[in-house]
Motif scaffolding. Sequence first.
Motif, PDB file in Angstrom:
ATOM      1  N   THR A 114       0.833  -1.208   0.000  1.00  0.00           N
ATOM      2  CA  THR A 114       0.000   0.000   0.000  1.00  0.00           C
ATOM      3  C   THR A 114       0.866   1.256   0.000  1.00  0.00           C
ATOM      4  OG1 THR A 114      -1.714  -1.173   1.237  1.00  0.00           O
ATOM      5  CG2 THR A 114      -1.824   1.229   1.205  1.00  0.00           C
ATOM      6  N   TYR A 115       1.840   1.273   0.876  1.00  0.00           N
ATOM      7  CA  TYR A 115       2.628   2.491   1.107  1.00  0.00           C
ATOM      8  C   TYR A 115       3.474   2.880  -0.105  1.00  0.00           C
ATOM      9  CZ  TYR A 115       5.133   5.819   4.166  1.00  0.00           C
ATOM     10  OH  TYR A 115       5.636   6.945   4.764  1.00  0.00           O
ATOM     11  N   PHE A 116       4.178   1.916  -0.691  1.00  0.00           N
ATOM     12  CA  PHE A 116       5.072   2.253  -1.795  1.00  0.00           C
ATOM     13  C   PHE A 116       4.315   2.826  -2.995  1.00  0.00           C
ATOM     14  CE2 PHE A 116       9.054  -0.468  -0.701  1.00  0.00           C
ATOM     15  CZ  PHE A 116       9.025   0.019   0.590  1.00  0.00           C
ATOM     16  N   PRO A 117       3.211   2.202  -3.465  1.00  0.00           N
ATOM     17  CA  PRO A 117       2.459   2.822  -4.563  1.00  0.00           C
ATOM     18  C   PRO A 117       1.862   4.178  -4.181  1.00  0.00           C
ATOM     19  CG  PRO A 117       1.906   0.499  -4.389  1.00  0.00           C
ATOM     20  CD  PRO A 117       2.710   0.846  -3.174  1.00  0.00           C
ATOM     21  N   GLU A 118       1.470   4.344  -2.925  1.00  0.00           N
ATOM     22  CA  GLU A 118       0.900   5.621  -2.488  1.00  0.00           C
ATOM     23  C   GLU A 118       1.920   6.758  -2.559  1.00  0.00           C
ATOM     24  OE1 GLU A 118      -2.508   4.346   0.816  1.00  0.00           O
ATOM     25  OE2 GLU A 118      -0.432   4.674   1.454  1.00  0.00           O
ATOM     26  N   LEU A 119       3.194   6.442  -2.490  1.00  0.00           N
ATOM     27  CA  LEU A 119       4.236   7.460  -2.527  1.00  0.00           C
ATOM     28  C   LEU A 119       4.357   8.123  -3.896  1.00  0.00           C
ATOM     29  CD1 LEU A 119       7.070   5.641  -0.509  1.00  0.00           C
ATOM     30  CD2 LEU A 119       5.778   7.651   0.240  1.00  0.00           C
ATOM     31  N   PHE A 120       3.783   7.498  -4.934  1.00  0.00           N
ATOM     32  CA  PHE A 120       3.933   7.985  -6.305  1.00  0.00           C
ATOM     33  C   PHE A 120       2.577   8.353  -6.909  1.00  0.00           C
ATOM     34  CE2 PHE A 120       7.499   5.213  -5.391  1.00  0.00           C
ATOM     35  CZ  PHE A 120       8.580   5.911  -5.896  1.00  0.00           C
ATOM     36  N   GLY A 121       2.597   9.263  -7.880  1.00  0.00           N
ATOM     37  CA  GLY A 121       1.396   9.612  -8.607  1.00  0.00           C
ATOM     38  C   GLY A 121       0.911   8.462  -9.460  1.00  0.00           C
ATOM     39  N   ALA A 122      -0.377   8.519  -9.855  1.00  0.00           N
ATOM     40  CA  ALA A 122      -0.987   7.404 -10.575  1.00  0.00           C
ATOM     41  C   ALA A 122      -0.280   7.080 -11.880  1.00  0.00           C
ATOM     42  CB  ALA A 122      -2.461   7.720 -10.853  1.00  0.00           C
ATOM     43  N   ASN A 123       0.254   8.104 -12.573  1.00  0.00           N
ATOM     44  CA  ASN A 123       0.839   7.847 -13.890  1.00  0.00           C
ATOM     45  C   ASN A 123       2.243   7.253 -13.845  1.00  0.00           C
ATOM     46  OD1 ASN A 123       2.060  10.167 -12.966  1.00  0.00           O
ATOM     47  ND2 ASN A 123       1.430  11.456 -14.697  1.00  0.00           N
ATOM     48  N   VAL A 124       2.851   7.193 -12.648  1.00  0.00           N
ATOM     49  CA  VAL A 124       4.164   6.535 -12.511  1.00  0.00           C
ATOM     50  C   VAL A 124       4.145   5.534 -11.357  1.00  0.00           C
ATOM     51  CG1 VAL A 124       5.418   8.497 -13.494  1.00  0.00           C
ATOM     52  CG2 VAL A 124       5.089   8.367 -11.012  1.00  0.00           C
ATOM     53  N   ARG A 125       2.972   5.174 -10.886  1.00  0.00           N
ATOM     54  CA  ARG A 125       2.833   4.377  -9.652  1.00  0.00           C
ATOM     55  C   ARG A 125       3.423   2.972  -9.800  1.00  0.00           C
ATOM     56  NH1 ARG A 125      -2.560   5.412  -7.985  1.00  0.00           N
ATOM     57  NH2 ARG A 125      -1.600   7.074  -6.750  1.00  0.00           N
ATOM     58  N   TYR A 126       3.095   2.289 -10.876  1.00  0.00           N
ATOM     59  CA  TYR A 126       3.608   0.932 -11.090  1.00  0.00           C
ATOM     60  C   TYR A 126       5.125   0.968 -11.187  1.00  0.00           C
ATOM     61  CZ  TYR A 126       3.159  -3.894 -13.027  1.00  0.00           C
ATOM     62  OH  TYR A 126       3.209  -5.250 -13.243  1.00  0.00           O
ATOM     63  N   SER A 127       5.660   1.905 -11.966  1.00  0.00           N
ATOM     64  CA  SER A 127       7.108   2.001 -12.166  1.00  0.00           C
ATOM     65  C   SER A 127       7.828   2.364 -10.877  1.00  0.00           C
ATOM     66  CB  SER A 127       7.420   3.053 -13.237  1.00  0.00           C
ATOM     67  OG  SER A 127       6.846   2.719 -14.468  1.00  0.00           O
ATOM     68  N   GLY A 128       7.352   3.402 -10.194  1.00  0.00           N
ATOM     69  CA  GLY A 128       8.036   3.858  -8.997  1.00  0.00           C
ATOM     70  C   GLY A 128       8.030   2.835  -7.887  1.00  0.00           C
ATOM     71  N   ALA A 129       6.851   2.252  -7.621  1.00  0.00           N
ATOM     72  CA  ALA A 129       6.753   1.257  -6.554  1.00  0.00           C
ATOM     73  C   ALA A 129       7.578   0.024  -6.881  1.00  0.00           C
ATOM     74  CB  ALA A 129       5.291   0.881  -6.325  1.00  0.00           C
ATOM     75  N   SER A 130       7.467  -0.480  -8.111  1.00  0.00           N
ATOM     76  CA  SER A 130       8.186  -1.698  -8.495  1.00  0.00           C
ATOM     77  C   SER A 130       9.690  -1.499  -8.465  1.00  0.00           C
ATOM     78  CB  SER A 130       7.769  -2.138  -9.908  1.00  0.00           C
ATOM     79  OG  SER A 130       6.477  -2.668  -9.904  1.00  0.00           O
ATOM     80  N   PHE A 131      10.148  -0.414  -9.093  1.00  0.00           N
ATOM     81  CA  PHE A 131      11.589  -0.222  -9.221  1.00  0.00           C
ATOM     82  C   PHE A 131      12.228   0.059  -7.864  1.00  0.00           C
ATOM     83  CE2 PHE A 131      15.362   2.141 -11.097  1.00  0.00           C
ATOM     84  CZ  PHE A 131      15.954   0.982 -11.575  1.00  0.00           C
ATOM     85  N   GLY A 132      11.582   0.897  -7.045  1.00  0.00           N
ATOM     86  CA  GLY A 132      12.125   1.170  -5.714  1.00  0.00           C
ATOM     87  C   GLY A 132      12.185  -0.072  -4.852  1.00  0.00           C
TER      88      GLY A 132
END
Length: 438
Positions: A363-381
């Motif tokens: 929940t937390y990691f995807p919430e840290l990013f905007g919707a248009n980069v959420r998958y990329s930011g959460a996954s890569f981090g």
Amino acid sequence: MTTSYDLHARAHDAGSQRSLRSVVFASTIGTIIEWYDFLIYGMAAALVFNKLFFPSIDPLLGTLAALGSYAVGFLARPLGGAIFGYFGDRLGRKSILMLTLVMMGLGTFLIGVLPTYAQIGIWAPILLISLRFIQGIGLGGEWGGASVMVLEHAPKEHRGLYGSLVQVGFPIGLVVATLVFGVIAKMPEADILAWGWRVPFLISAVLILLGMFIRSNVSESPVFEEMKARREIVSNPVKEAIFKHPRSFLVAVGLKISEVSWVYMLTVFVVVYATGTLKLPKSMILDAILVAAAVELITIPLFGFLSDRIGRRPLYFIGAIFTLAFAFPLFWLLEMRTPEIVMLTIVVAMSLGHGLMFAPESTYFPELFGANVRYSGASFGFQVAAALGGGFAPVLATALAGYMGGTAGVSVMLIVLALITLVAAMFARETKNEALLK
């Protein structure tokens, strides 16, 4: 203009509730399969791969080589997170999740039919490492997609709880993997080396077919559909996630690094150390891991529920402080060699050093990013931290224990990683009340 509030309001009608249950189930079953596939490799690397694929070097170096092949999967995970995150943010979440499941399952099944070093020589470890790399790419994209799908379907006030159900896939996968290897470990060693080790890998074919069937029937994320309708899809979401949201990216890496190192120390290094140095029976340590994973089936949803009440950040402060305090006692207690103490130690260490921080991550990691980069930011981090902390920690710990003749260096390493997570938690922002689409 439709807002995220409107999206969540719609999620409360009967149809959306059914859809939410389907998405949660499909995401969880997928992560169970993915973690099962990934974890059986770690157990095989700790117990048999040094003899089957790296037999021509001394025992310590053979174990290090086997664990090094294990680490290759972690190195591939950031690549998978970047590739599948990119397409998940541009094309949608659902289709990418089907592809990651197939890639992971195929790599696992083929490991189960590999010839060994005795049969084809140097090609055996080369093929093993190549398939491990494929496994890692698949898992690198799997977690982020499953987490984002559940998050973007869930009602705002219960996002932490529903997200934690994705994380339950880890202990369930660990339970299944440990049960299977527990049965294998009871076989005569000659049978294990001859054919028994292959069984856990071949079983994955059945699980993959089941997962594909379940996932084929889920709906696309409503947040992604709304974002697409607004034409807010960006051309390079991976680049934007890193360079336009650097603080969120670095915070995600820092929050993950202690927890992931801790859990793979418990499930990989401790197996090597307990069965090798401490001469404990394989069944004793595998049973302890099994019970610890079963307990996490309760504690992870509990911690997810708490993250909806008190926030995500407090759980990381508590988890990191526990790790700092328990890094030395962990090994002191294991060295007592008493079955009850060994089991209790692993159970407590798993839930408080891992589950407490692992539960809110989806929940937390995807919430840290905007919707248009959420998958990329959460996954890569998530996967960068997994590569650094999870891939190298068991290898480094094995080397430290082997060459220093004790576990003091290992404990210091765990303390340093916990301090990194503590600092990341200080710089993190609380997200439990934030909208997913602004």
